[in-house]
Design a protein around this motif. Structure first.
Motif, PDB file in Angstrom:
ATOM      1  N   LEU A 137     -58.832   4.596 -39.253  1.00 29.78           N
ATOM      2  CA  LEU A 137     -59.647   3.628 -38.530  1.00 29.78           C
ATOM      3  C   LEU A 137     -59.590   3.805 -37.014  1.00 29.78           C
ATOM      4  N   ALA A 138     -58.385   4.081 -36.498  1.00 37.98           N
ATOM      5  CA  ALA A 138     -58.192   4.115 -35.047  1.00 37.98           C
ATOM      6  C   ALA A 138     -57.855   5.490 -34.500  1.00 37.98           C
ATOM      7  N   GLY A 139     -57.648   6.460 -35.366  1.00 35.59           N
ATOM      8  CA  GLY A 139     -57.271   7.780 -34.902  1.00 35.59           C
ATOM      9  C   GLY A 139     -55.775   7.892 -34.676  1.00 35.59           C
ATOM     10  N   VAL A 140     -55.334   9.108 -34.366  1.00 33.71           N
ATOM     11  CA  VAL A 140     -53.913   9.354 -34.145  1.00 33.71           C
ATOM     12  C   VAL A 140     -53.503   8.761 -32.800  1.00 33.71           C
ATOM     13  N   GLY A 141     -52.439   7.982 -32.799  1.00 26.64           N
ATOM     14  CA  GLY A 141     -51.964   7.358 -31.566  1.00 26.64           C
ATOM     15  C   GLY A 141     -50.958   6.274 -31.880  1.00 26.64           C
ATOM     16  N   ASP A 142     -50.536   5.569 -30.828  1.00 26.24           N
ATOM     17  CA  ASP A 142     -49.533   4.520 -31.018  1.00 26.24           C
ATOM     18  C   ASP A 142     -50.007   3.428 -31.968  1.00 26.24           C
ATOM     19  N   THR A 143     -51.311   3.121 -31.939  1.00 27.31           N
ATOM     20  CA  THR A 143     -51.844   2.058 -32.793  1.00 27.31           C
ATOM     21  C   THR A 143     -51.604   2.346 -34.263  1.00 27.31           C
ATOM     22  N   ALA A 144     -51.677   3.616 -34.631  1.00 26.57           N
ATOM     23  CA  ALA A 144     -51.504   3.993 -36.032  1.00 26.57           C
ATOM     24  C   ALA A 144     -50.115   3.646 -36.547  1.00 26.57           C
ATOM     25  N   VAL A 145     -49.139   3.567 -35.655  1.00 27.01           N
ATOM     26  CA  VAL A 145     -47.775   3.230 -36.066  1.00 27.01           C
ATOM     27  C   VAL A 145     -47.452   1.775 -35.755  1.00 27.01           C
ATOM     28  N   LEU A 146     -47.950   1.276 -34.622  1.00 23.07           N
ATOM     29  CA  LEU A 146     -47.649  -0.106 -34.252  1.00 23.07           C
ATOM     30  C   LEU A 146     -48.226  -1.092 -35.259  1.00 23.07           C
ATOM     31  N   PHE A 147     -49.421  -0.811 -35.772  1.00 27.89           N
ATOM     32  CA  PHE A 147     -50.043  -1.736 -36.726  1.00 27.89           C
ATOM     33  C   PHE A 147     -49.155  -1.980 -37.949  1.00 27.89           C
ATOM     34  N   PRO A 148     -48.688  -0.949 -38.662  1.00 26.77           N
ATOM     35  CA  PRO A 148     -47.830  -1.228 -39.821  1.00 26.77           C
ATOM     36  C   PRO A 148     -46.468  -1.779 -39.442  1.00 26.77           C
ATOM     37  N   LEU A 149     -45.934  -1.391 -38.291  1.00 19.38           N
ATOM     38  CA  LEU A 149     -44.631  -1.924 -37.890  1.00 19.38           C
ATOM     39  C   LEU A 149     -44.721  -3.400 -37.549  1.00 19.38           C
ATOM     40  N   VAL A 150     -45.805  -3.804 -36.887  1.00 16.55           N
ATOM     41  CA  VAL A 150     -46.009  -5.236 -36.609  1.00 16.55           C
ATOM     42  C   VAL A 150     -46.200  -6.005 -37.914  1.00 16.55           C
ATOM     43  N   ALA A 151     -46.947  -5.419 -38.844  1.00 18.73           N
ATOM     44  CA  ALA A 151     -47.145  -6.062 -40.151  1.00 18.73           C
ATOM     45  C   ALA A 151     -45.828  -6.190 -40.906  1.00 18.73           C
ATOM     46  N   LEU A 152     -44.897  -5.274 -40.658  1.00 18.64           N
ATOM     47  CA  LEU A 152     -43.591  -5.333 -41.306  1.00 18.64           C
ATOM     48  C   LEU A 152     -42.682  -6.365 -40.647  1.00 18.64           C
ATOM     49  N   ALA A 153     -42.750  -6.471 -39.313  1.00 17.25           N
ATOM     50  CA  ALA A 153     -41.838  -7.352 -38.587  1.00 17.25           C
ATOM     51  C   ALA A 153     -42.292  -8.802 -38.568  1.00 17.25           C
ATOM     52  N   ALA A 154     -43.598  -9.041 -38.624  1.00 17.63           N
ATOM     53  CA  ALA A 154     -44.105 -10.407 -38.480  1.00 17.63           C
ATOM     54  C   ALA A 154     -43.660 -11.359 -39.592  1.00 17.63           C
ATOM     55  N   PRO A 155     -43.688 -10.973 -40.876  1.00 19.09           N
ATOM     56  CA  PRO A 155     -43.328 -11.941 -41.922  1.00 19.09           C
ATOM     57  C   PRO A 155     -41.946 -12.554 -41.790  1.00 19.09           C
ATOM     58  N   PRO A 156     -40.859 -11.775 -41.582  1.00 18.85           N
ATOM     59  CA  PRO A 156     -39.558 -12.444 -41.444  1.00 18.85           C
ATOM     60  C   PRO A 156     -39.472 -13.329 -40.211  1.00 18.85           C
ATOM     61  N   LEU A 157     -40.165 -12.964 -39.133  1.00 14.94           N
ATOM     62  CA  LEU A 157     -40.169 -13.815 -37.943  1.00 14.94           C
ATOM     63  C   LEU A 157     -40.934 -15.111 -38.199  1.00 14.94           C
ATOM     64  N   LEU A 158     -42.056 -15.005 -38.888  1.00 14.30           N
ATOM     65  CA  LEU A 158     -42.866 -16.188 -39.201  1.00 14.30           C
ATOM     66  C   LEU A 158     -42.091 -17.144 -40.097  1.00 14.30           C
ATOM     67  N   VAL A 159     -41.500 -16.614 -41.159  1.00 14.28           N
ATOM     68  CA  VAL A 159     -40.749 -17.464 -42.081  1.00 14.28           C
ATOM     69  C   VAL A 159     -39.538 -18.078 -41.392  1.00 14.28           C
ATOM     70  N   ALA A 160     -38.854 -17.311 -40.556  1.00 20.50           N
ATOM     71  CA  ALA A 160     -37.676 -17.838 -39.859  1.00 20.50           C
ATOM     72  C   ALA A 160     -38.060 -18.974 -38.918  1.00 20.50           C
ATOM     73  N   ALA A 161     -39.185 -18.829 -38.218  1.00 20.55           N
ATOM     74  CA  ALA A 161     -39.622 -19.886 -37.313  1.00 20.55           C
ATOM     75  C   ALA A 161     -39.984 -21.154 -38.083  1.00 20.55           C
ATOM     76  N   VAL A 162     -40.695 -20.988 -39.192  1.00 17.99           N
ATOM     77  CA  VAL A 162     -41.092 -22.140 -40.001  1.00 17.99           C
ATOM     78  C   VAL A 162     -39.864 -22.859 -40.551  1.00 17.99           C
ATOM     79  N   GLU A 163     -38.979 -22.100 -41.189  1.00 18.56           N
ATOM     80  CA  GLU A 163     -37.818 -22.712 -41.831  1.00 18.56           C
ATOM     81  C   GLU A 163     -36.845 -23.275 -40.800  1.00 18.56           C
ATOM     82  N   GLY A 164     -36.744 -22.622 -39.639  1.00 17.30           N
ATOM     83  CA  GLY A 164     -35.846 -23.129 -38.609  1.00 17.30           C
ATOM     84  C   GLY A 164     -36.267 -24.494 -38.102  1.00 17.30           C
ATOM     85  N   VAL A 165     -37.564 -24.662 -37.850  1.00 14.88           N
ATOM     86  CA  VAL A 165     -38.062 -25.954 -37.365  1.00 14.88           C
ATOM     87  C   VAL A 165     -37.991 -27.002 -38.469  1.00 14.88           C
ATOM     88  N   ARG A 166     -38.315 -26.616 -39.685  1.00 12.05           N
ATOM     89  CA  ARG A 166     -38.265 -27.575 -40.790  1.00 12.05           C
ATOM     90  C   ARG A 166     -36.840 -28.042 -41.070  1.00 12.05           C
TER      91      ARG A 166
END
Length: 225
Positions: free
Chosen positions: A84-113
């Protein structure tokens, strides 16, 4: 030749001491890529998680989506991003962000709750606004859970950032992928060991951070428990 000899050959290689293929340079590339992914994931996931945790709306949806996101194949996402975006940082950052976001999202939700409802009600009773309650009461209480989420996300990203080598980028994955491609197993073993050491270092860093950087009241509550 056993793995100890391989490691000796890897660390004694002059090419790995200086220049673009040096260990210091590859570690710097790996940490930079991992740090960028964690930063973007935190900017996306943490504010959203704090808001959802405070309002209580969409908690079940977040849990389901986070579980589904963890099952996504990282290498498949890299391939899709390259198409979709060609060879570059985006090609790696996209899956790494998708990998890192879920535990951060769940931790923020559960921490506040996990904030004591009586404490929240008392804060509202003395006239604090919802945003003040969230930032001054709920966020400090959620800090241990948030740090645990960051620790999980960081270790996962450091371990997975080796996929950057598949699209020609740098980092420690260059040692692993290039070593396998050329059958230089000393390079592969050395690169894999460095990834493990970085992941262990991240674990120790967040353990120390959780011990010394939390507010005194939170540390006292954890000791009491």
């Amino acid at each position: 030749m056993n793995w100890l000899n391989w490691l000796s050959d890897f660390f004694s290689d002059p090419d790995h001491r200086s220049g673009p293929d040096s260990i210091l340079h590859r570690v710097s590339e790996h940490l930079t890529l991992s740090g960028e992914a964690l930063l973007y994931a935190a900017l996306l996931a943490v504010p959203l998680g704090l808001l959802i945790g405070y309002t209580g709306r969409g908690v079940n949806v977040v849990t389901a989506l986070a579980g589904a996101a963890r099952a996504l194949p990282t290498l498949g996402l890299v391939t899709l991003a390259v198409l979709l975006a060609g060879v570059g940082d985006t090609a790696v950052l996209f899956p790494l962000v998708a990998l890192a976001a879920p535990p951060l999202l769940v931790a923020a939700v559960e921490g506040v709750r996990g904030t004591d409802p009586d404490v929240r009600d008392a804060a509202r009773g003395i006239g604090l606004t919802h945003s003040q309650v969230l930032l001054q009461v709920c966020l400090p209480s959620a800090a241990p859970t948030l740090l645990a989420g960051f620790r999980t996300a960081t270790v996962q990203v450091i371990a997975t950032a080796t996929v950057a080598a598949y699209v020609g980028l740098g980092g420690l994955g260059r040692y692993v992928i290039d070593g396998l491609a050329t059958r230089q197993y000393a390079v592969t073993v050395g690169g894999a060991l460095l990834v493990v050491l970085l992941a262990v270092g991240a674990q120790l860093f967040f353990a120390l951070l959780a011990r010394f950087a939390l507010p005194p009241g939170v540390r006292a509550q954890r000791r009491a428990r």
